[in-house]
Write a protein that holds these residues in place. Structure first.
Motif, PDB file in Angstrom:
ATOM      1  N   PHE A  11      12.263  40.670 -31.639  1.00 46.62           N
ATOM      2  CA  PHE A  11      11.493  39.438 -31.822  1.00 46.62           C
ATOM      3  C   PHE A  11      12.320  38.385 -32.549  1.00 46.62           C
ATOM      4  O   PHE A  11      12.979  38.673 -33.554  1.00 46.62           O
ATOM      5  CB  PHE A  11      10.214  39.719 -32.629  1.00 46.62           C
ATOM      6  N   LEU A  12      12.256  37.161 -32.050  1.00 46.30           N
ATOM      7  CA  LEU A  12      12.903  36.043 -32.741  1.00 46.30           C
ATOM      8  C   LEU A  12      12.346  34.728 -32.214  1.00 46.30           C
ATOM      9  O   LEU A  12      12.277  34.511 -31.010  1.00 46.30           O
ATOM     10  CB  LEU A  12      14.426  36.060 -32.527  1.00 46.30           C
ATOM     11  N   VAL A  13      11.923  33.872 -33.134  1.00 47.10           N
ATOM     12  CA  VAL A  13      11.697  32.466 -32.843  1.00 47.10           C
ATOM     13  C   VAL A  13      12.859  31.781 -33.566  1.00 47.10           C
ATOM     14  O   VAL A  13      12.856  31.685 -34.789  1.00 47.10           O
ATOM     15  CB  VAL A  13      10.329  31.975 -33.362  1.00 47.10           C
ATOM     16  N   PRO A  14      13.892  31.373 -32.812  1.00 49.39           N
ATOM     17  CA  PRO A  14      15.128  30.918 -33.454  1.00 49.39           C
ATOM     18  C   PRO A  14      14.979  29.614 -34.232  1.00 49.39           C
ATOM     19  O   PRO A  14      14.037  28.843 -34.009  1.00 49.39           O
ATOM     20  CB  PRO A  14      16.088  30.744 -32.269  1.00 49.39           C
ATOM     21  N   LEU A  15      15.913  29.393 -35.108  1.00 49.82           N
ATOM     22  CA  LEU A  15      15.949  28.179 -35.913  1.00 49.82           C
ATOM     23  C   LEU A  15      16.025  26.940 -35.029  1.00 49.82           C
ATOM     24  O   LEU A  15      15.544  25.870 -35.396  1.00 49.82           O
ATOM     25  CB  LEU A  15      17.163  28.247 -36.854  1.00 49.82           C
ATOM     26  N   SER A  16      16.604  27.079 -33.854  1.00 53.11           N
ATOM     27  CA  SER A  16      16.717  25.949 -32.927  1.00 53.11           C
ATOM     28  C   SER A  16      15.369  25.568 -32.314  1.00 53.11           C
ATOM     29  O   SER A  16      15.230  24.475 -31.755  1.00 53.11           O
ATOM     30  CB  SER A  16      17.715  26.276 -31.812  1.00 53.11           C
ATOM     31  N   LEU A  75      12.420  30.055 -41.276  1.00 46.86           N
ATOM     32  CA  LEU A  75      13.847  30.328 -41.491  1.00 46.86           C
ATOM     33  C   LEU A  75      14.548  30.760 -40.205  1.00 46.86           C
ATOM     34  O   LEU A  75      15.763  30.958 -40.213  1.00 46.86           O
ATOM     35  CB  LEU A  75      14.021  31.406 -42.566  1.00 46.86           C
ATOM     36  N   GLY A  76      13.794  30.911 -39.126  1.00 45.57           N
ATOM     37  CA  GLY A  76      14.395  31.327 -37.862  1.00 45.57           C
ATOM     38  C   GLY A  76      14.903  32.752 -37.895  1.00 45.57           C
ATOM     39  O   GLY A  76      15.945  33.065 -37.317  1.00 45.57           O
ATOM     40  N   ARG A  77      14.157  33.638 -38.552  1.00 47.92           N
ATOM     41  CA  ARG A  77      14.555  35.038 -38.657  1.00 47.92           C
ATOM     42  C   ARG A  77      13.601  35.917 -37.864  1.00 47.92           C
ATOM     43  O   ARG A  77      12.408  35.627 -37.758  1.00 47.92           O
ATOM     44  CB  ARG A  77      14.537  35.504 -40.119  1.00 47.92           C
ATOM     45  N   GLY A  78      14.132  37.021 -37.362  1.00 45.83           N
ATOM     46  CA  GLY A  78      13.339  38.001 -36.639  1.00 45.83           C
ATOM     47  C   GLY A  78      12.674  38.965 -37.596  1.00 45.83           C
ATOM     48  O   GLY A  78      12.377  38.616 -38.747  1.00 45.83           O
ATOM     49  N   THR A  79      12.487  40.209 -37.131  1.00 43.64           N
ATOM     50  CA  THR A  79      11.730  41.180 -37.920  1.00 43.64           C
ATOM     51  C   THR A  79      12.488  42.491 -38.112  1.00 43.64           C
ATOM     52  O   THR A  79      11.886  43.513 -38.415  1.00 43.64           O
ATOM     53  CB  THR A  79      10.367  41.452 -37.250  1.00 43.64           C
ATOM     54  N   THR A  80      13.815  42.468 -37.970  1.00 39.49           N
ATOM     55  CA  THR A  80      14.613  43.656 -38.270  1.00 39.49           C
ATOM     56  C   THR A  80      14.813  43.740 -39.779  1.00 39.49           C
ATOM     57  O   THR A  80      14.456  42.814 -40.520  1.00 39.49           O
ATOM     58  CB  THR A  80      15.982  43.590 -37.575  1.00 39.49           C
ATOM     59  N   GLU A 177      27.169  35.084 -41.575  1.00 38.48           N
ATOM     60  CA  GLU A 177      26.551  36.401 -41.434  1.00 38.48           C
ATOM     61  C   GLU A 177      26.972  37.058 -40.119  1.00 38.48           C
ATOM     62  O   GLU A 177      27.290  38.252 -40.081  1.00 38.48           O
ATOM     63  CB  GLU A 177      25.029  36.275 -41.485  1.00 38.48           C
ATOM     64  N   ALA A 178      26.988  36.298 -39.037  1.00 34.16           N
ATOM     65  CA  ALA A 178      27.378  36.842 -37.730  1.00 34.16           C
ATOM     66  C   ALA A 178      28.837  37.300 -37.747  1.00 34.16           C
ATOM     67  O   ALA A 178      29.171  38.358 -37.206  1.00 34.16           O
ATOM     68  CB  ALA A 178      27.154  35.804 -36.639  1.00 34.16           C
ATOM     69  N   GLN A 188      23.983  38.513 -34.746  1.00 36.53           N
ATOM     70  CA  GLN A 188      24.684  37.816 -33.680  1.00 36.53           C
ATOM     71  C   GLN A 188      23.796  36.790 -32.958  1.00 36.53           C
ATOM     72  O   GLN A 188      24.284  35.794 -32.453  1.00 36.53           O
ATOM     73  CB  GLN A 188      25.254  38.798 -32.650  1.00 36.53           C
ATOM     74  N   ARG A 189      22.499  37.029 -32.915  1.00 39.44           N
ATOM     75  CA  ARG A 189      21.609  36.157 -32.138  1.00 39.44           C
ATOM     76  C   ARG A 189      21.095  34.954 -32.933  1.00 39.44           C
ATOM     77  O   ARG A 189      20.361  34.123 -32.391  1.00 39.44           O
ATOM     78  CB  ARG A 189      20.437  36.975 -31.618  1.00 39.44           C
ATOM     79  N   LEU A 190      21.456  34.837 -34.207  1.00 41.59           N
ATOM     80  CA  LEU A 190      20.890  33.783 -35.052  1.00 41.59           C
ATOM     81  C   LEU A 190      21.320  32.381 -34.654  1.00 41.59           C
ATOM     82  O   LEU A 190      20.550  31.438 -34.743  1.00 41.59           O
ATOM     83  CB  LEU A 190      21.258  34.027 -36.524  1.00 41.59           C
ATOM     84  N   CYS A 191      22.576  32.236 -34.245  1.00 40.84           N
ATOM     85  CA  CYS A 191      23.084  30.923 -33.840  1.00 40.84           C
ATOM     86  C   CYS A 191      23.590  31.034 -32.409  1.00 40.84           C
ATOM     87  O   CYS A 191      24.346  31.943 -32.087  1.00 40.84           O
ATOM     88  CB  CYS A 191      24.240  30.490 -34.738  1.00 40.84           C
TER      89      CYS A 191
END
Length: 194
Positions: A11-16, A75-80, A177-178, A188-191
């Motif tokens: 799951f991710l709703v990205p910062l973008s 913050l555009g963070r997932g749930t890991t 971080e990536a 890796q998926r954050l940006c």
């Protein structure tokens, strides 16, 4: 024992993402998230504002599960676990009241005493430490003080601006971080790759 939805790992709703409303984003998260009653007692003692008495009152930036979920999305963070570590650390740091000692104690407990499904592995603990510092240097409002209910129909981009969340600061850290965690998909998926 609670069951965990497999989509929590992806799951991710990205910062973008700027156009979804907070309500729309929360609906996506709540479709796969766990209930507050499933959170282990030690995690509640460390993170829930209902336990704001000594010695737990040393941990600043404690929030309800609803607030915590909103902060994940802003913050555009997932749930890991690495996302949890960042979200908790940034929230604590944004309080501008978390001492270095309390921060270290929290990291130790989360990295050693939390049940396995919640325990911060070493790479997540490093992200937690970084996030505490990042929250401290951020000019955003203390995120634990925000009542997110009136903002439910605000778009994420506008709400980040309203709360002073510096997207460029977060993006810069997410690139770091990536680079530090090349084998961790959640980092890796954050940006988006440029």
């Amino acid at each position: 024992m609670p069951s965990y939805h497999p989509d929590l790992q992806t799951f991710l709703v990205p910062l973008s993402e700027r156009e979804l409303t907070l309500r729309e984003a929360l609906d996506k998260l709540e479709a796969i998230g766990n209930e507050a009653s499933e959170v282990p007692f030690i995690v509640q003692m460390m993170e829930n504002p209902g336990f704001s008495f000594p010695p737990f009152s040393m941990f600043k930036g404690r929030v309800s599960l609803f607030q915590h979920d909103c902060i994940h999305l802003l913050l555009g963070r997932g749930t890991t676990l690495i996302d949890e570590a960042f979200t908790i650390g940034f929230t604590m740091g944004s309080s501008n009241a978390m001492s270095t000692t309390a921060s270290k104690i929290f990291g130790y407990v989360a990295g050693h005493w939390y049940p396995k499904a919640y325990r911060f592995p070493p790479h997540a603990n490093k992200v937690y430490e970084d996030a505490v510092h990042l929250g401290m240097v951020s000019e955003c409002v203390p995120l634990e003080l925000v009542d997110y209910h009136p903002y439910m129909d605000w778009k994420l981009g506008a709400l980040r601006e309203e709360l002073g969340i510096e997207v460029d600061l977060l993006e810069s850290y997410y690139r770091v971080e990536a680079a530090r965690n090349p084998d961790i998909a959640a980092s890796q998926r954050l940006c988006p790759q440029v």
